[in-house]
Design an enzyme around this catalytic site. Sequence first.
Site, PDB file in Angstrom:
ATOM      1  N   SER A  68       0.733  -1.576  -0.075  1.00 16.13           N
ATOM      2  CA  SER A  68      -0.069  -0.014   0.027  1.00 16.13           C
ATOM      3  C   SER A  68       0.569   1.701  -0.099  1.00 16.13           C
ATOM      4  CB  SER A  68      -0.984  -0.166   0.509  1.00 16.13           C
ATOM      5  OG  SER A  68      -2.009   0.825   1.616  1.00 16.13           O
ATOM      6  N   ASP A 295      -6.538   2.410  -2.755  1.00  8.79           N
ATOM      7  CA  ASP A 295      -7.159   1.937  -1.844  1.00  8.79           C
ATOM      8  C   ASP A 295      -8.165   2.814  -1.384  1.00  8.79           C
ATOM      9  OD1 ASP A 295      -5.621   0.723  -0.176  1.00  8.79           O
ATOM     10  OD2 ASP A 295      -6.893  -0.391  -0.183  1.00  8.79           O
ATOM     11  N   ASN A 395      -8.435   8.637   6.476  1.00  6.78           N
ATOM     12  CA  ASN A 395      -7.553   8.245   5.726  1.00  6.78           C
ATOM     13  C   ASN A 395      -7.864   8.429   4.265  1.00  6.78           C
ATOM     14  OD1 ASN A 395      -7.774   5.708   5.695  1.00  6.78           O
ATOM     15  ND2 ASN A 395      -6.183   5.303   7.226  1.00  6.78           N
ATOM     16  N   GLY A 527      -2.147  -0.999  14.222  1.00  8.14           N
ATOM     17  CA  GLY A 527      -1.855  -2.829  14.074  1.00  8.14           C
ATOM     18  C   GLY A 527      -0.969  -2.652  12.657  1.00  8.14           C
ATOM     19  N   THR A 528      -0.541  -2.309  12.690  1.00  8.48           N
ATOM     20  CA  THR A 528       0.480  -2.291  11.376  1.00  8.48           C
ATOM     21  C   THR A 528       2.106  -1.247  11.863  1.00  8.48           C
ATOM     22  OG1 THR A 528       1.033   0.211  10.536  1.00  8.48           O
ATOM     23  CG2 THR A 528      -0.524  -1.427   9.527  1.00  8.48           C
TER      24      THR A 528
END
Length: 568
Positions: A68, A295, A395, A527-528
């Site tokens: 991403s 996305d 975001n 989470g990342t």
Amino acid sequence: MTHEKQHPILLDYVRQYPLPHGVRFTYGTAGFRSEGSILASTVFRAGILAALRSLKTGSTVGLMLTASHNPISDNGVKIADPDGGMMIQQWEPFADALVNAPDPEHLLQVSALFHCTLLVIQFVKEENIPFGGGQSANILLGRDTRPSGDALLEAAKQGINSVVGAFAIDMGILTTPQLHWMVRNINKGTRSSESDYMEQLAKSFRCLVDLAPDNTMESKLVVDGANGVGGEKLQQLKKILSGLDICVRNTGKEGEGLLNEGCGADYVQKEKAIPSSFGLDDVGMKCASLDGDGDRLVYFIPSASSNNVDLVDGDKILTLFALFIKEQLDFLCNEQGFDNKEAVSLGVVQTAYANGASTAYLKKLGLEVVLAPTGVKYLHKEAATFDVGIYFEANGHGTILFSEKFLSHLQARSDELSSTASGSESHKSGLRLLEVSRLINQAVGDALSGLLLVEAVLQYKGWSIKAWNELYQDLPSRQLKAKVADRNAVVTANAETKVVKPPGLQELIDEETAKYPCGRCFVRPSGTEDVVRVYAEASTQEAADSLAQSAVQLVDRFLGFAGSHQKA
Ligand code: 16G
Ligand code: MG
């Protein structure tokens, strides 16, 4: 094929992809993600996982290689379920076990365990996976433009090939939402190629524009493609689009710069700065930015002062869509013969990161606003509970979901009206809603279809980006991150708005927040990334900064400071 035959085939393949030392991978909000150079074994095993998922569901699944908005050297892998959504969460612990199993023998235990260890006997029993029984599995593969994608694609294919009866179908370079769309359509038995995707987007956009009043508007749109796949696909789409003047920059061509470096939706949203290839000539223009895998979408207006932008973020996109959908539903429901309004449920889903001003605005419109934890899979699930569910993260991740029941109702109503009341506002509203459901990706948030819907709605309203941006004014906010020894020591509830562990932390955050007018603050484990994120909002920028800073100090006090604090 029996398990006895499968076992050595798998073992042979597994040996070719040794695990890197000292790394543990977790299937986070966006799949497995890491430095591309150490991901081969993870991707290989994700291939096995995808094959099992396809066997289990008896349907085609997807495997996407992307990281991403991360730097170009990173990569990642995630699985799309047969409905085009994210892989169901119940499989995540198994995904983690499979990907981290330390050696080939151990891996076999985990994956071929389907008959030998207690853990897998249990998993297979629970999941009822028809493994080794002659069934076939189909996996669509997609990847973004990252250089590490080629080798990782091979690893994914090998992983898939190591499961007897599983077939990999390479769909080439795609945006993440394109792959999800294809998986969904293939399983529904509808057209699913890349050109079908492009044609559907162009056609439904055209129909929406034709159904709009004849407004004059600023049709020129300048798009930052993040030097990634989104820009490339938008260029392709542009060739068959009519009714929109798009100029794409940062397309990833030689000399245009690196993927996500100083550009892309994440950069523009977080830094509130103009992306590279934009400058003084663009001041006041309607601009949009995509992320590295297409996305996420945000809009922005380059401002005259230094490198700043007026950000038109996911919350504003959500608001624009909500206004439009609500208006169409009102037209539809006012017409005699259509079920009353209560029969059509419209809901919007946000996360705690949604600016408080956006939530207040949506509530004032009379809309039901639901909060979900961060991550598309959580928002999507909530949105799917409505006839029309609109979800967006600030975001720029988001889409609009329509229930099958509502769509067939709309279609039937529209067919009926076409003979009696064709041209009525009610008839047109039904047609608009049907076209929106065809344009906007029903599988997952999609920057390309989102962008076309924004443009169609602006055209319908006759609004400039400035008018849209002025719907409400964001409250000043600040995001910080705290490096702590163990981010998982923070446990949250109520869609991440309350800390339940460590005990006592929430009370102190509340005390601090109460000191600031319009104050709101929450902390959550990322989470990342290995950090705890802090978000604060207040009536002035100074107050938001100070509240965020105090919350970071509280997190440090409870969890132990492990490094410097940076902007989010
Ligand atoms: C992932 C999520 C995104 C979320 C972000 C939060 C998907 C496809 N992506 O990128 O929705 O906003 O993580 O990151 O779900 P954080 O947990 O590090 O704050
Ligand atoms: Mg993305």
